[in-house]
Write an enzyme that holds these catalytic residues in place. Structure first.
Site, mmCIF file in Angstrom:
data_model
loop_
_atom_site.group_PDB
_atom_site.id
_atom_site.type_symbol
_atom_site.label_atom_id
_atom_site.label_comp_id
_atom_site.label_asym_id
_atom_site.label_seq_id
_atom_site.Cartn_x
_atom_site.Cartn_y
_atom_site.Cartn_z
ATOM 1 N N ARG A 90 0.816 -1.237 -0.059
ATOM 2 C CA ARG A 90 -0.025 0.059 0.101
ATOM 3 C C ARG A 90 0.964 1.229 0.079
ATOM 4 N NH1 ARG A 90 -4.850 -2.720 2.401
ATOM 5 N NH2 ARG A 90 -6.593 -1.104 2.861
ATOM 6 N N ARG A 162 -18.394 -3.819 8.777
ATOM 7 C CA ARG A 162 -16.898 -3.500 9.249
ATOM 8 C C ARG A 162 -16.954 -2.109 9.974
ATOM 9 N NH1 ARG A 162 -12.390 -4.851 5.007
ATOM 10 N NH2 ARG A 162 -11.841 -2.875 5.948
ATOM 11 N N ARG A 173 -9.938 6.497 4.712
ATOM 12 C CA ARG A 173 -9.555 5.493 4.068
ATOM 13 C C ARG A 173 -9.178 5.640 2.650
ATOM 14 N NH1 ARG A 173 -13.136 0.715 5.035
ATOM 15 N NH2 ARG A 173 -11.541 -0.719 4.001
HETATM 16 P P1 AMP Z 1 -8.537 -3.508 3.935
HETATM 17 O O1 AMP Z 1 -9.352 -4.759 4.666
HETATM 18 O O2 AMP Z 1 -7.535 -4.203 3.074
HETATM 19 O O3 AMP Z 1 -9.407 -2.587 3.417
HETATM 20 O O4 AMP Z 1 -7.663 -3.081 5.338
HETATM 21 C C1 AMP Z 1 -8.084 -2.607 6.576
HETATM 22 C C2 AMP Z 1 -7.107 -1.919 7.217
HETATM 23 O O5 AMP Z 1 -5.980 -2.556 7.781
HETATM 24 C C3 AMP Z 1 -6.549 -0.784 6.595
HETATM 25 O O6 AMP Z 1 -7.384 0.424 6.541
HETATM 26 C C4 AMP Z 1 -5.365 -0.330 7.176
HETATM 27 O O7 AMP Z 1 -5.420 0.187 8.508
HETATM 28 C C5 AMP Z 1 -4.681 -1.709 7.614
HETATM 29 N N1 AMP Z 1 -4.023 -2.475 6.483
HETATM 30 C C6 AMP Z 1 -4.253 -3.452 5.738
HETATM 31 N N2 AMP Z 1 -3.331 -3.736 4.888
HETATM 32 C C7 AMP Z 1 -2.546 -2.824 5.287
HETATM 33 C C8 AMP Z 1 -1.164 -2.339 4.553
HETATM 34 N N3 AMP Z 1 -0.699 -3.131 3.347
HETATM 35 N N4 AMP Z 1 -0.458 -1.499 5.064
HETATM 36 C C9 AMP Z 1 -0.836 -0.782 6.265
HETATM 37 N N5 AMP Z 1 -2.106 -0.916 6.808
HETATM 38 C C10 AMP Z 1 -2.862 -1.965 6.363
#
Ligand code: AMP
Length: 223
Positions: A90, A162, A173
């Site tokens: 990311r 969520r 986000r």
């Molecule tokens: P997601 O399910 O991919 O939308 O991720 C949910 C949350 O997890 C994000 O908003 C971040 O807080 C954290 N997160 C997930 N993947 C990453 C990553 N590669 N780097 C940093 N934070 C992450």
């Protein structure tokens, strides 16, 4: 031959949904850093407690701990065939960390499908999203409803919203995505690894486009 694929796209672009459809076709595991953090959170580990403070605000967990978590995941035997990375990298620093990790095992990223979705559509998708507690499949109240309300079609698990899909956190986000993750599109394009896909088509059309991009990359790699 192992195949490593990075799925790129904003929150709500459909990375998780597409990853779940592609793992069956490709026979490689989905590695979702968001799911891994949520598992740590549920198990109340030190990493889970650290991640929570960032996730609640819609911010990114620091690169160092995120890269380390992926390194540990790659060490599990199912990743010997590769991985479909969903939500990682990311940041440019994470992408560089991934290159180093893969180079150490004689591998590289095969292709980076980028699921392009406009900001307004991302917000609308996140706010109507329901996720399965058990297998993390995703649904949308209007565009992709489950067959029975509140129940996952795939595994009959319970569906929930969520907390970081709330309008305020979802907006943050998306902003974080534009600031920190979107630069990866040009980074991977510059390396000739990007495959751009229109993410506002029906789910099946996106899947078909993704599969053909991945298959083309695999056959290029074999030549
Ligand atoms: P997601 O399910 O991919 O939308 O991720 C949910 C949350 O997890 C994000 O908003 C971040 O807080 C954290 N997160 C997930 N993947 C990453 C990553 N590669 N780097 C940093 N934070 C992450």
């Amino acid at each position: 031959m192992a195949v490593f694929v990075v799925l790129l796209g904003g929150p709500g672009a459909g990375k998780g949904t597409q990853a779940k459809l592609l793992v069956d076709e490709l026979g490689i595991p989905q590695v979702s850093t968001g799911d891994l953090f949520r598992q740590h959170l549920q198990a109340d580990t030190d990493l889970g407690r650290l991640a929570r403070t960032y996730m609640e605000r819609g911010e990114l967990v620091p690169d160092r701990v995120t890269i380390e978590m992926v390194r540990e995941r790659f060490a599990q035997s199912d990743c010997a065939s590769g991985a479909l990375l969903d939500g990682f990298p990311r940041t440019i620093a994470q992408a560089e960390g991934l290159e180093i990790m893969l180079a150490a095992i004689g591998q590289r990223v095969a292709v980076v499908p980028f699921i392009r979705v406009s900001p307004a559509v991302l917000l609308e998708r996140l706010s109507g999203r329901w996720t399965c507690r058990q297998c993390s499949s995703m649904y949308h109240v209007l565009h992709n409803p489950p067959l029975a309300p509140g129940v996952c079609d795939r595994c009959a698990g319970e569906l929930y919203q969520r907390t970081d899909d709330s309008p305020e956190t979802a907006k943050r986000r998306i902003d974080v995505y534009w600031e920190q993750t979107a630069p990866l599109v040009e980074w991977y394009r510059g390396k000739g690894q990007l495959a751009e896909i229109d993410g506002e088509q029906p789910i099946e059309a996106v899947s078909r486009a993704m599969l053909s991009a991945v298959c083309a990359a695999i056959s290029r790699g074999e030549r």
